[in-house]
Design a protein around this motif. Structure first.
Motif: not given
Length: 126
Positions: A99-107
């Motif tokens: 989850p730490t690498l998912q970077k949801k703030k970027y599409n």
């Protein structure tokens, strides 16, 4: 096709394509972890070598001569391509599970753009 028409010019699109390939084949890429642990990476190494060879062939000596000293520095491009392949695939494979690498703030496209920007320009302010 993207590689042959220009690695530098299309790096963001190439990264996006890697991301899509990984996301569309999550179960297959998950096997890379098993291969690394159980087979010392023998099969994964073959895949990485094949992908790297494809990149290196596309980034032929004639293309290198056209770009080196003009739009890119003269460095060991075989090393760069190997590092790019393993880094991009590793990042996108592991981000599916950590989850730490998912970077949801970027599409997806913003993530590919950011990755390409760091690879092309580094982190140093010029």
């Amino acid at each position: 096709r993207l590689i042959k028409s220009g690695i530098v010019e299309n790096l963001d699109k190439i990264i996006y394509t890697v991301k899509e390939a990984v996301d569309n084949n999550k179960e297959q890429y998950k096997l890379a972890f098993v291969d690394l642990l159980e087979c010392n990476g023998k099969h994964t190494d073959n895949i990485i070598a094949e992908v790297s060879t494809h990149f290196k062939d596309a980034f032929s000596k004639s293309l290198r001569k056209k770009l080196i000293g003009h739009s890119i520095r003269d460095i060991d491009y075989d090393f760069f391509i190997d590092a790019f392949v393993i880094t991009s695939f590793s990042f996108f494979i592991t981000r599916n599970y950590l989850p730490t690498l998912q970077k949801k703030k970027y599409n997806d496209q913003e993530l590919a753009d950011l990755f390409a920007d760091i690879l092309l320009k580094g982190m140093m302010k010029r």
